[in-house]
Motif scaffolding. Structure first.
Motif, PDB file in Angstrom:
ATOM      1  N   THR A  78       0.835  -1.219   0.000  1.00 51.09           N
ATOM      2  CA  THR A  78       0.000   0.000   0.000  1.00 51.09           C
ATOM      3  C   THR A  78       0.863   1.260   0.000  1.00 51.09           C
ATOM      4  OG1 THR A  78      -1.578  -1.269   1.309  1.00 51.09           O
ATOM      5  CG2 THR A  78      -2.013   1.079   1.112  1.00 51.09           C
ATOM      6  N   LYS A  79       2.031   1.150   0.650  1.00 48.82           N
ATOM      7  CA  LYS A  79       2.875   2.358   0.738  1.00 48.82           C
ATOM      8  C   LYS A  79       3.408   2.796  -0.633  1.00 48.82           C
ATOM      9  CE  LYS A  79       7.054  -0.042   2.415  1.00 48.82           C
ATOM     10  NZ  LYS A  79       6.545  -1.415   2.528  1.00 48.82           N
ATOM     11  N   LYS A  80       3.374   1.894  -1.609  1.00 46.07           N
ATOM     12  CA  LYS A  80       3.872   2.256  -2.945  1.00 46.07           C
ATOM     13  C   LYS A  80       2.755   2.820  -3.833  1.00 46.07           C
ATOM     14  CE  LYS A  80       7.197  -1.556  -2.982  1.00 46.07           C
ATOM     15  NZ  LYS A  80       7.385  -2.881  -3.570  1.00 46.07           N
ATOM     16  N   VAL A  81       1.514   2.767  -3.334  1.00 41.81           N
ATOM     17  CA  VAL A  81       0.371   3.202  -4.154  1.00 41.81           C
ATOM     18  C   VAL A  81       0.211   4.725  -4.051  1.00 41.81           C
ATOM     19  CG1 VAL A  81      -2.144   2.956  -4.424  1.00 41.81           C
ATOM     20  CG2 VAL A  81      -0.770   0.975  -3.800  1.00 41.81           C
ATOM     21  N   PRO A  82       0.048   5.428  -5.185  1.00 38.20           N
ATOM     22  CA  PRO A  82      -0.137   6.886  -5.129  1.00 38.20           C
ATOM     23  C   PRO A  82      -1.365   7.255  -4.281  1.00 38.20           C
ATOM     24  CG  PRO A  82       0.117   6.133  -7.409  1.00 38.20           C
ATOM     25  CD  PRO A  82       0.048   4.909  -6.552  1.00 38.20           C
ATOM     26  N   ALA A  83      -1.269   8.359  -3.538  1.00 30.30           N
ATOM     27  CA  ALA A  83      -2.327   8.764  -2.592  1.00 30.30           C
ATOM     28  C   ALA A  83      -3.712   8.751  -3.235  1.00 30.30           C
ATOM     29  CB  ALA A  83      -2.011  10.138  -2.024  1.00 30.30           C
ATOM     30  N   ALA A  84      -3.817   9.207  -4.472  1.00 22.91           N
ATOM     31  CA  ALA A  84      -5.119   9.320  -5.138  1.00 22.91           C
ATOM     32  C   ALA A  84      -5.738   7.947  -5.439  1.00 22.91           C
ATOM     33  CB  ALA A  84      -4.965  10.103  -6.434  1.00 22.91           C
ATOM     34  N   GLU A  85      -4.900   6.905  -5.481  1.00 25.14           N
ATOM     35  CA  GLU A  85      -5.410   5.561  -5.827  1.00 25.14           C
ATOM     36  C   GLU A  85      -5.583   4.655  -4.601  1.00 25.14           C
ATOM     37  OE1 GLU A  85      -2.631   3.999  -8.747  1.00 25.14           O
ATOM     38  OE2 GLU A  85      -2.710   5.938  -9.773  1.00 25.14           O
ATOM     39  N   LYS A  86      -5.149   5.183  -3.447  1.00 25.96           N
ATOM     40  CA  LYS A  86      -5.096   4.340  -2.249  1.00 25.96           C
ATOM     41  C   LYS A  86      -6.474   3.799  -1.820  1.00 25.96           C
ATOM     42  CE  LYS A  86      -3.239   4.337   2.310  1.00 25.96           C
ATOM     43  NZ  LYS A  86      -2.613   5.003   3.423  1.00 25.96           N
ATOM     44  N   GLY A 133      -5.094 -12.852  -5.284  1.00 31.65           N
ATOM     45  CA  GLY A 133      -4.816 -11.906  -4.191  1.00 31.65           C
ATOM     46  C   GLY A 133      -3.343 -11.551  -4.132  1.00 31.65           C
ATOM     47  N   HIS A 134      -2.496 -12.553  -4.305  1.00 31.67           N
ATOM     48  CA  HIS A 134      -1.054 -12.307  -4.219  1.00 31.67           C
ATOM     49  C   HIS A 134      -0.540 -11.559  -5.446  1.00 31.67           C
ATOM     50  CE1 HIS A 134      -0.198 -15.425  -0.840  1.00 31.67           C
ATOM     51  NE2 HIS A 134      -1.120 -14.535  -0.537  1.00 31.67           N
ATOM     52  N   LYS A 135      -1.121 -11.874  -6.617  1.00 31.60           N
ATOM     53  CA  LYS A 135      -0.713 -11.178  -7.842  1.00 31.60           C
ATOM     54  C   LYS A 135      -1.047  -9.680  -7.712  1.00 31.60           C
ATOM     55  CE  LYS A 135      -1.853 -11.559 -12.638  1.00 31.60           C
ATOM     56  NZ  LYS A 135      -3.231 -11.215 -12.806  1.00 31.60           N
ATOM     57  N   ASP A 136      -2.231  -9.407  -7.156  1.00 27.64           N
ATOM     58  CA  ASP A 136      -2.685  -8.016  -7.055  1.00 27.64           C
ATOM     59  C   ASP A 136      -2.057  -7.246  -5.889  1.00 27.64           C
ATOM     60  OD1 ASP A 136      -4.297  -8.556  -9.186  1.00 27.64           O
ATOM     61  OD2 ASP A 136      -6.168  -8.668  -8.055  1.00 27.64           O
ATOM     62  N   PHE A 137      -1.808  -7.942  -4.766  1.00 29.47           N
ATOM     63  CA  PHE A 137      -1.426  -7.195  -3.563  1.00 29.47           C
ATOM     64  C   PHE A 137      -0.092  -7.603  -2.942  1.00 29.47           C
ATOM     65  CE2 PHE A 137      -6.031  -7.182  -3.931  1.00 29.47           C
ATOM     66  CZ  PHE A 137      -6.250  -5.812  -3.993  1.00 29.47           C
TER      67      PHE A 137
END
Ligand code: HEM
Length: 142
Positions: A78-86, A133-137
């Motif tokens: 999650t920390k790598k996801v841009p704020a707008a997409e979180k 789930g693992h592929k996505d997250f």
């Protein structure tokens, strides 16, 4: 002067060790996932064994607690996801966790009713959901 240099050196070393330790420390989500994995492995081996029905239902109850706890946590990615997409990212994560919980409900019902075919179907579905789930997250996990 020498003592000051030595203590600075020691402090730097200690901080380095702590950072390395913190990095290797499993995340709370990883701990829940590993606990679920362990119970699921046992369950897979004996899911169709009618004599172990109670034990299997108890394993599912434990797993469900891990899924519930996991749904309240956030993937480390999650920390790598841009704020707008979180928000959308976390909604998607929770939706997949809800689907996972539903499959465990299906597995539970199949075990209760002694329906071997449904047990097999639910186990295949769980593997697919894990993979997705693992592929996505958790792209670094298998
Ligand atoms: C039967 C289903 C599942 C099993 C058995 C399972 C098992 C595991 C295991 C064993 C790990 C730790 C990996 C390691 O040992 O290195 C892990 C990590 C992880 N899993 Fe799962 N998993 C399942 C489903 C899912 C689903 C559906 C999602 C997402 C919706 C998910 C998201 C993650 C994430 C994000 C991590 C990395 C931990 C972190 O980010 O802190 N898993 N999983």
């Amino acid at each position: 002067m020498k003592i000051k240099l030595l203590s600075t050196l020691l402090l730097t070393l200690a901080l380095g060790c702590f950072a390395a330790f913190a990095e290797n420390e499993p995340t709370p989500l990883e701990k829940e996932m590993k606990a679920m994995n362990k119970s699921l492995r046992t369950l897979k081996k004996q899911a169709e064994d009618a004599a172990k029905k109670d034990e299997n239902l108890a394993l599912i109850a434990t797993i469900k607690k891990s899924v519930e706890a996991s749904a309240k946590l956030e993937p480390a990615e999650t920390k790598k996801v841009p704020a707008a997409e979180k928000a959308a990212y976390l909604d998607k994560y929770k939706a997949q966790m809800t689907d996972l919980a539903k499959t465990y409900d299906e597995l539970e019902a199949a075990i209760k009713d002694g329906k071997a075919e449904d047990v097999k179907k639910a186990l295949v579905k769980l593997s697919d959901q894990k993979e997705k789930g693992h592929k996505d997250f958790a792209p670094d996990e298998k």
